[in-house]
Design a protein around this motif. Structure first.
Motif, PDB file in Angstrom:
ATOM      1  N   LEU A  45       0.725  -1.123  -0.067  1.00 26.52           N
ATOM      2  CA  LEU A  45       0.031   0.004   0.045  1.00 26.52           C
ATOM      3  C   LEU A  45       0.796   1.251  -0.012  1.00 26.52           C
ATOM      4  CD1 LEU A  45      -0.081   1.594   3.131  1.00 26.52           C
ATOM      5  CD2 LEU A  45      -1.294  -0.693   3.478  1.00 26.52           C
ATOM      6  N   ALA A  46       0.431   2.342  -0.684  1.00 26.10           N
ATOM      7  CA  ALA A  46       0.991   3.605  -0.679  1.00 26.10           C
ATOM      8  C   ALA A  46       0.464   4.415   0.353  1.00 26.10           C
ATOM      9  CB  ALA A  46       1.507   4.092  -2.128  1.00 26.10           C
ATOM     10  N   SER A  47       1.168   5.111   1.440  1.00 21.78           N
ATOM     11  CA  SER A  47       0.442   5.956   2.234  1.00 21.78           C
ATOM     12  C   SER A  47       0.729   7.534   1.746  1.00 21.78           C
ATOM     13  CB  SER A  47       1.082   5.764   3.563  1.00 21.78           C
ATOM     14  OG  SER A  47       0.361   6.584   4.385  1.00 21.78           O
ATOM     15  N   SER A  48      -0.183   8.275   1.964  1.00 25.99           N
ATOM     16  CA  SER A  48      -0.327   9.665   1.498  1.00 25.99           C
ATOM     17  C   SER A  48      -1.180  10.583   2.670  1.00 25.99           C
ATOM     18  CB  SER A  48      -0.638  10.166   0.477  1.00 25.99           C
ATOM     19  OG  SER A  48      -2.128   9.525  -0.180  1.00 25.99           O
ATOM     20  N   GLU A  49      -1.375  10.013   3.858  1.00 25.74           N
ATOM     21  CA  GLU A  49      -2.130  10.431   4.795  1.00 25.74           C
ATOM     22  C   GLU A  49      -1.433  11.811   5.389  1.00 25.74           C
ATOM     23  OE1 GLU A  49      -5.478  10.246   7.293  1.00 25.74           O
ATOM     24  OE2 GLU A  49      -4.960   9.042   5.558  1.00 25.74           O
ATOM     25  N   PRO A  50      -2.092  12.776   5.428  1.00 28.56           N
ATOM     26  CA  PRO A  50      -1.597  14.095   5.809  1.00 28.56           C
ATOM     27  C   PRO A  50      -0.928  14.063   7.262  1.00 28.56           C
ATOM     28  CG  PRO A  50      -3.947  14.048   6.378  1.00 28.56           C
ATOM     29  CD  PRO A  50      -3.660  13.017   5.486  1.00 28.56           C
ATOM     30  N   GLY A  51       0.276  14.692   7.334  1.00 28.15           N
ATOM     31  CA  GLY A  51       1.384  14.342   8.363  1.00 28.15           C
ATOM     32  C   GLY A  51       2.052  13.373   8.557  1.00 28.15           C
ATOM     33  N   ALA A 154      -2.955  15.362  -2.492  1.00 27.17           N
ATOM     34  CA  ALA A 154      -3.490  16.809  -2.564  1.00 27.17           C
ATOM     35  C   ALA A 154      -3.356  17.544  -1.331  1.00 27.17           C
ATOM     36  CB  ALA A 154      -5.117  16.762  -3.125  1.00 27.17           C
ATOM     37  N   PRO A 155      -2.771  18.833  -1.283  1.00 26.35           N
ATOM     38  CA  PRO A 155      -2.696  19.453  -0.217  1.00 26.35           C
ATOM     39  C   PRO A 155      -3.953  19.771   0.689  1.00 26.35           C
ATOM     40  CG  PRO A 155      -2.727  20.892  -1.964  1.00 26.35           C
ATOM     41  CD  PRO A 155      -2.712  19.620  -2.430  1.00 26.35           C
ATOM     42  N   PHE A 156      -3.889  19.720   1.998  1.00 23.15           N
ATOM     43  CA  PHE A 156      -4.944  19.851   3.024  1.00 23.15           C
ATOM     44  C   PHE A 156      -5.010  21.359   3.513  1.00 23.15           C
ATOM     45  CE2 PHE A 156      -4.651  15.372   2.850  1.00 23.15           C
ATOM     46  CZ  PHE A 156      -5.902  15.024   3.166  1.00 23.15           C
ATOM     47  N   ASP A 157      -3.992  22.062   3.099  1.00 15.46           N
ATOM     48  CA  ASP A 157      -3.869  23.569   3.653  1.00 15.46           C
ATOM     49  C   ASP A 157      -4.903  24.481   2.896  1.00 15.46           C
ATOM     50  OD1 ASP A 157      -2.318  23.375   1.439  1.00 15.46           O
ATOM     51  OD2 ASP A 157      -0.733  24.633   2.250  1.00 15.46           O
ATOM     52  N   GLY A 158      -5.119  25.413   3.138  1.00 18.13           N
ATOM     53  CA  GLY A 158      -6.172  26.381   2.452  1.00 18.13           C
ATOM     54  C   GLY A 158      -7.632  26.018   2.679  1.00 18.13           C
ATOM     55  N   ASP A 159      -8.242  26.333   1.899  1.00 12.63           N
ATOM     56  CA  ASP A 159      -9.929  26.461   1.838  1.00 12.63           C
ATOM     57  C   ASP A 159     -10.329  25.099   0.964  1.00 12.63           C
ATOM     58  OD1 ASP A 159      -9.513  27.837  -0.397  1.00 12.63           O
ATOM     59  OD2 ASP A 159     -11.083  29.155   0.065  1.00 12.63           O
ATOM     60  N   VAL A 160      -9.228  24.510   0.250  1.00 11.32           N
ATOM     61  CA  VAL A 160      -9.601  23.483  -0.861  1.00 11.32           C
ATOM     62  C   VAL A 160     -10.506  22.445  -0.275  1.00 11.32           C
ATOM     63  CG1 VAL A 160      -8.931  22.298  -2.868  1.00 11.32           C
ATOM     64  CG2 VAL A 160      -7.981  24.453  -2.463  1.00 11.32           C
ATOM     65  N   ARG A 163     -13.728  23.180   1.026  1.00  5.80           N
ATOM     66  CA  ARG A 163     -14.783  23.201   0.133  1.00  5.80           C
ATOM     67  C   ARG A 163     -15.166  21.811  -0.329  1.00  5.80           C
ATOM     68  NH1 ARG A 163     -11.579  27.285  -2.087  1.00  5.80           N
ATOM     69  NH2 ARG A 163     -10.818  25.791  -3.882  1.00  5.80           N
ATOM     70  N   TRP A 164     -14.125  21.150  -0.568  1.00  8.30           N
ATOM     71  CA  TRP A 164     -14.555  19.627  -0.943  1.00  8.30           C
ATOM     72  C   TRP A 164     -15.536  18.986   0.015  1.00  8.30           C
ATOM     73  CZ3 TRP A 164     -13.515  15.283   1.582  1.00  8.30           C
ATOM     74  CH2 TRP A 164     -13.673  14.021   0.892  1.00  8.30           C
ATOM     75  N   LEU A 165     -15.088  19.092   1.401  1.00  6.29           N
ATOM     76  CA  LEU A 165     -15.756  18.430   2.369  1.00  6.29           C
ATOM     77  C   LEU A 165     -17.143  18.820   2.436  1.00  6.29           C
ATOM     78  CD1 LEU A 165     -15.546  16.210   4.723  1.00  6.29           C
ATOM     79  CD2 LEU A 165     -14.880  18.263   6.301  1.00  6.29           C
ATOM     80  N   ALA A 166     -17.469  20.359   2.392  1.00  8.80           N
ATOM     81  CA  ALA A 166     -18.548  20.785   2.231  1.00  8.80           C
ATOM     82  C   ALA A 166     -19.601  20.241   0.953  1.00  8.80           C
ATOM     83  CB  ALA A 166     -18.493  22.246   2.153  1.00  8.80           C
ATOM     84  N   GLY A 167     -18.923  19.713   0.247  1.00  8.14           N
ATOM     85  CA  GLY A 167     -19.784  19.162  -1.083  1.00  8.14           C
ATOM     86  C   GLY A 167     -19.943  17.750  -0.764  1.00  8.14           C
TER      87      GLY A 167
END
Length: 313
Positions: A45-51, A154-160, A163-167
């Protein structure tokens, strides 16, 4: 570092589950069914979890399973898991899902597995679901995001991300989880295949697990839950949870504060918390070091014991 032995002792199995009735043919009344070729076990598996730093990491093999009085070794048990694509519901209300079905050692019990933000096709989620199925379960993994999961890397910073979560409309997500729950009830409980169902959730899916069990209070569909580091969980729902839950988290996870987990443990009947020292978010299904590998395996075994004791014993 694993928690004190007493923290998870009650979650360990006294013995591995034995085989019972076989899963009946999948011809559910509430879904259209598309048969896929048997799933191949993912090797890495390839991990890209934030942090976390990214790396490919081979997970341990499944634990031994007893099949009809005979012992099946790790590789053989894992080879006896089939995979199928499902569409549950109809039209605009339909939701895609993937079913991992134990074959030779099937214990007839259904598990609903709710993913993190990377969705139901993510390799880490599917590998974990496969390992659960190796222990005899039938694991349903729904597409909580209707084909629009958060993209790895994909970066977790900012409001991107916000916005995705709100969708991801909460009412729609809850409706999809409830539809998958009804499908499991029809396929397993109503059909007499199993008396009990379980639910497992990671991160985003862990918070949805808490909400689903609160909604299930009057229905009694689920008999056990395992919540891995649920993000932004609502502790006020603890008193309404319909089934005992094992809460697993690390003490260094800002998305799943230990205080929230302890409050849920205090409020929810039959709940238990296993807090791993020095661990952050995602360490069970996305381990990033040899030390995390050991704690991930310990937590997996704690989950296995919890499910066995509440669903099979």
């Amino acid at each position: 570092m694993a928690p004190a032995p007493a923290a998870v002792a009650a979650a360990r199995p006294s013995s591995l589950p034995r085989a019972s009735s076989q899963l009946r043919g999948l011809q559910g009344r509430v879904c259209s069914f598309r048969r896929a070729t048997p799933s191949a076990r993912p090797a890495t598996l390839a991990s890209s979890e934030p942090g976390h730093r990214s790396r490919s990491q081979r997970l341990p093999l499944c634990s031994q399973a007893e099949v009809a009085g005979a012992t099946v070794d790790d590789d053989e048990a894992c080879e006896l898991v089939s995979g199928s694509d499902l569409v549950i519901g109809e039209g605009d209300d339909s939701v895609r899902a993937y079913l991992f079905r134990a074959v030779k050692n099937n214990n007839g019990t259904g598990i609903l597995l709710l993913s993190d933000v990377f969705g139901f096709e993510d390799s880490a989620t599917r590998d974990f679901a496969y390992r659960v199925a190796c222990n005899g379960y039938n694991v349903l993994v729904p597409d909580l995001f209707r084909g629009d999961p958060w993209k790895p890397g994909a970066p977790f910073d900012g409001d991107v991300f916000a916005r995705w979560l709100a969708g991801q409309a909460p009412a729609r997500v809850s409706g999809d989880i409830d539809a998958c729950t009804r499908w499991l009830v029809d396929e397993f409980k109503a059909a007499g295949v199993s008396r009990r169902l379980g639910v497992v959730g990671f991160c985003y899916g862990g918070a949805r697990l808490v909400e689903a069990l609160a909604r299930d209070a009057g229905e009694g569909c689920f008999s056990a839950g395992v919540c891995f580091y649920g993000s932004r969980m609502d502790a006020s729902l603890g008193g309404r949870l319909a089934a005992p839950v094992l809460f697993v988290c690390g003490d260094g996870d800002p998305l799943c504060p230990v205080e929230t987990v302890r409050e849920l443990e205090r409020r929810a009947r039959g709940a238990r918390a296993a807090v791993y020292a020095g661990r952050g978010h995602g360490f069970v299904h996305r381990p990033q070091s040899v030390e995390e590998d050991a704690d991930a395996e310990d937590a997996f075994n704690a989950m296995r014991g919890w499910l066995h004791d509440h669903l099979l014993a």
